[in-house]
Write a protein that holds these residues in place. Sequence first.
Motif, short mmCIF file in Angstrom:
data_model
loop_
_atom_site.label_atom_id
_atom_site.label_comp_id
_atom_site.label_asym_id
_atom_site.label_seq_id
_atom_site.Cartn_x
_atom_site.Cartn_y
_atom_site.Cartn_z
N ASN A 1 -13.88 61.29 14.22
CA ASN A 1 -14.02 59.94 14.78
C ASN A 1 -13.16 59.00 13.95
OD1 ASN A 1 -15.74 59.17 12.43
ND2 ASN A 1 -17.22 60.52 13.45
N ASP A 2 -12.98 57.78 14.46
CA ASP A 2 -12.15 56.80 13.75
C ASP A 2 -12.82 56.29 12.49
OD1 ASP A 2 -10.05 56.99 15.48
OD2 ASP A 2 -10.72 55.36 16.79
N GLU A 3 -14.13 56.42 12.40
CA GLU A 3 -14.83 55.98 11.18
C GLU A 3 -14.36 56.78 9.97
OE1 GLU A 3 -19.38 55.85 9.36
OE2 GLU A 3 -19.04 56.49 11.43
N MET A 4 -13.97 58.03 10.21
CA MET A 4 -13.52 58.89 9.11
C MET A 4 -12.26 58.34 8.45
SD MET A 4 -14.28 61.49 7.31
CE MET A 4 -15.56 62.24 8.32
N LYS A 5 -11.43 57.58 9.19
CA LYS A 5 -10.24 56.97 8.58
C LYS A 5 -10.63 56.05 7.44
CE LYS A 5 -7.17 57.11 12.61
NZ LYS A 5 -6.34 56.31 13.53
N GLY A 6 -11.67 55.22 7.68
CA GLY A 6 -12.12 54.32 6.62
C GLY A 6 -12.65 55.06 5.42
N ARG A 7 -13.34 56.15 5.65
CA ARG A 7 -13.87 56.94 4.53
C ARG A 7 -12.73 57.60 3.75
NH1 ARG A 7 -18.72 60.64 6.45
NH2 ARG A 7 -18.83 60.88 4.18
N LEU A 8 -11.68 58.01 4.47
CA LEU A 8 -10.53 58.58 3.77
C LEU A 8 -9.81 57.54 2.92
CD1 LEU A 8 -8.96 60.92 6.49
CD2 LEU A 8 -10.12 61.62 4.41
N ILE A 9 -9.74 56.31 3.45
CA ILE A 9 -9.10 55.23 2.66
C ILE A 9 -9.94 54.89 1.46
CG2 ILE A 9 -8.36 52.84 2.72
CD1 ILE A 9 -7.70 53.29 5.71
N GLY A 10 -11.26 54.79 1.64
CA GLY A 10 -12.17 54.51 0.53
C GLY A 10 -12.17 53.04 0.14
N GLU B 1 -11.28 49.88 -1.52
CA GLU B 1 -10.04 49.35 -2.09
C GLU B 1 -8.93 50.41 -2.11
OE1 GLU B 1 -10.98 47.81 -5.88
OE2 GLU B 1 -12.26 46.17 -5.12
N GLY B 2 -9.04 51.39 -1.20
CA GLY B 2 -7.99 52.40 -1.06
C GLY B 2 -7.95 53.45 -2.17
N ARG B 3 -9.05 53.64 -2.91
CA ARG B 3 -9.02 54.58 -4.04
C ARG B 3 -8.94 56.03 -3.57
NH1 ARG B 3 -15.19 54.62 -6.52
NH2 ARG B 3 -16.26 55.26 -4.60
N ASN B 4 -9.61 56.35 -2.45
CA ASN B 4 -9.59 57.74 -1.97
C ASN B 4 -8.18 58.16 -1.53
OD1 ASN B 4 -12.30 57.95 -2.45
ND2 ASN B 4 -12.92 57.62 -0.33
N ILE B 5 -7.52 57.32 -0.72
CA ILE B 5 -6.19 57.69 -0.23
C ILE B 5 -5.18 57.73 -1.36
CG2 ILE B 5 -5.50 55.31 0.35
CD1 ILE B 5 -4.11 56.49 2.82
N ARG B 6 -5.33 56.83 -2.35
CA ARG B 6 -4.43 56.86 -3.51
C ARG B 6 -4.63 58.15 -4.31
NH1 ARG B 6 -5.81 51.36 -4.07
NH2 ARG B 6 -7.23 51.86 -5.78
N ILE C 1 -1.83 56.60 8.18
CA ILE C 1 -3.00 56.28 9.00
C ILE C 1 -2.61 55.10 9.88
CG2 ILE C 1 -5.42 55.56 8.97
CD1 ILE C 1 -5.69 56.90 6.26
N ASP C 2 -2.30 55.37 11.14
CA ASP C 2 -1.84 54.33 12.05
C ASP C 2 -2.85 54.16 13.19
OD1 ASP C 2 -1.49 56.64 13.43
OD2 ASP C 2 0.71 56.62 13.35
N THR D 1 -11.20 70.29 4.50
CA THR D 1 -12.42 70.64 3.76
C THR D 1 -13.24 69.40 3.45
OG1 THR D 1 -11.23 72.50 2.76
CG2 THR D 1 -13.27 71.83 1.71
N LEU D 2 -12.58 68.33 3.03
CA LEU D 2 -13.29 67.09 2.74
C LEU D 2 -13.97 66.53 3.99
CD1 LEU D 2 -10.69 65.37 0.37
CD2 LEU D 2 -12.96 66.21 -0.28
N ILE D 3 -13.28 66.58 5.12
CA ILE D 3 -13.85 66.06 6.38
C ILE D 3 -15.07 66.86 6.78
CG2 ILE D 3 -13.39 65.79 8.84
CD1 ILE D 3 -10.45 65.17 8.03
N LYS D 4 -15.01 68.21 6.66
CA LYS D 4 -16.16 69.03 7.00
C LYS D 4 -17.32 68.79 6.04
CE LYS D 4 -13.51 72.80 9.08
NZ LYS D 4 -13.11 74.23 8.96
N ASP D 5 -17.00 68.61 4.74
CA ASP D 5 -18.03 68.42 3.74
C ASP D 5 -18.68 67.03 3.84
OD1 ASP D 5 -19.49 69.24 1.34
OD2 ASP D 5 -18.25 67.78 0.29
N GLY D 6 -17.86 66.04 4.14
CA GLY D 6 -18.38 64.68 4.28
C GLY D 6 -18.42 63.90 2.99
N ARG D 7 -18.39 64.57 1.85
CA ARG D 7 -18.40 63.85 0.56
C ARG D 7 -16.96 63.58 0.14
NH1 ARG D 7 -21.54 67.89 -3.15
NH2 ARG D 7 -20.36 69.36 -1.85
#
Length: 517
Positions: free
Chosen positions: A215-224, A226-231, A243-244, A269-275
Amino acid sequence: MEQLLISILLIIFGLFCGFGLTFLVGFLRENTTSKKIDKMLMEAEKNADKIKRDAVMEAKEKSYQLKLEADKDIKEKKSELKDNEDRLLQRESSLDKRDELCQKREAAIEEREEKIIQRQKEIQDEQAKVEELKKKQMSLLEEISSYSKEKAHDLIMSNVKESMSREIAIYISEQEEEAKLTATSKAKELIVTAMQKYSADIASDQTVTVVSLPNDEMKGRLIGREGRNIRTIEAITGVDLIIDDTPEAVVLSCFDPLRREIARLTLETLIKDGRIHPTRIEEVYDKITKEVKEKILEYGNNALFELGITKMSTELIELIGRLHFRTSYGQNALQHSLEVAHLAGLMASEIGEDVTLAKRAGLLHDIGKAVDHEIEGSHVEIGVELAKKYGENEVVINAIASHHGDADSTSVISTLVAVADALSASRPGARNDSLENYVKRLNQLEEVANDIEGVSKAYAMQAGRELRVIVEPDQIDDLEAHKVARDIKEKIESTLNYPGTIKITVVRETRALEEAK
């Protein structure tokens, strides 16, 4: 008193009688014992005499037997000695005969040598006379013709050269045509047979990978926050995350397919795990990296199993597996290497070369591409160093060094690998090529032909696989047209680097125009 005396006397008498009887009994017993002893001694003497006589008889009998055996041995030895003496006499007589024959042969040889020496002297005398006659005749001819020997030789050679030059050119042209027809037919038959036996699907790799999101909500979780996850993901994997506005999708961009694959597996793996947080990202990345390394070894071992190759260094197997994540013009490097190995092996089997060695050389010909982005130098130089480092065969090393023409081929297998590499790279759709490179290659081909003296125009046709050259008819005749084609071929081979073959056609046309009024 008297009775006492009588008693005493009786006692004394009784004692004397007892002593006497005792002495008598002992004497009798001693006499009987001595008789028995004497009897036993006599019997013992008789037995001893009998035993002595028996021993003497037995010793005499044994002595007689030994004497008989000794006489028999002596007779046998004498017989053997006599036989040996007879054989020695025969050998001596035969040696004498041989010696006599050798002496006769030596005498005959000496006689022949004397005759030969005499004959050689006669021949030398005759040769000297012939040479003297030749000199006299030559001097006489020079006087008659007013030409010296050297001048006449130069004149004759000049005439022969002029008369034979056209015939030589015609002969060369005919032989070249015949060789071209035969070689082209055999080469086409060999290559077509190899390509018929092997065919592989073609799939071009791209430099981007799309990861689907639930889902599109997962994009926000990947960004984290202040963007710490994507960095963290980009810093660890070395891959750019795009991420467009594309719904439920994230694009991974990187020119290193291995990094891109590790990043894709990490994200999935991260998407399946959720953490999804920096620490968890690092843990998953380390785990995926180890799994991919095992997968690389699996790719390498599968390639060796597919080709039937054994006994290869583990480091080389890992490098072969890494070729799966390397592309060249969109063509997967491992699939390309497998295709080259199969084609080289098939062609080697057709001409009776070592099939296993050809496959090994074909598989390792681009091994330098596995690490050319990590080590300075071309993939050919890197591949040669790796092959030497891990103790590969000299044929394999030369195949790696010469498959792009950087070195001369020292074996048939090296040439087969170069041919198979060109076939694999030039198959329709095997590689992506830009329009700019395509036009540049065509211009280079036309420039090579236009630089030849006597060429009017040159046209590159059929995607650079054929070159049509039109020459000036008043400058180039029919025989020289073959030389122009050969010069263009040699110049293309020495200056251009291209896959496949190029057909060169030289056209010479003479037109006579008149207008009737």
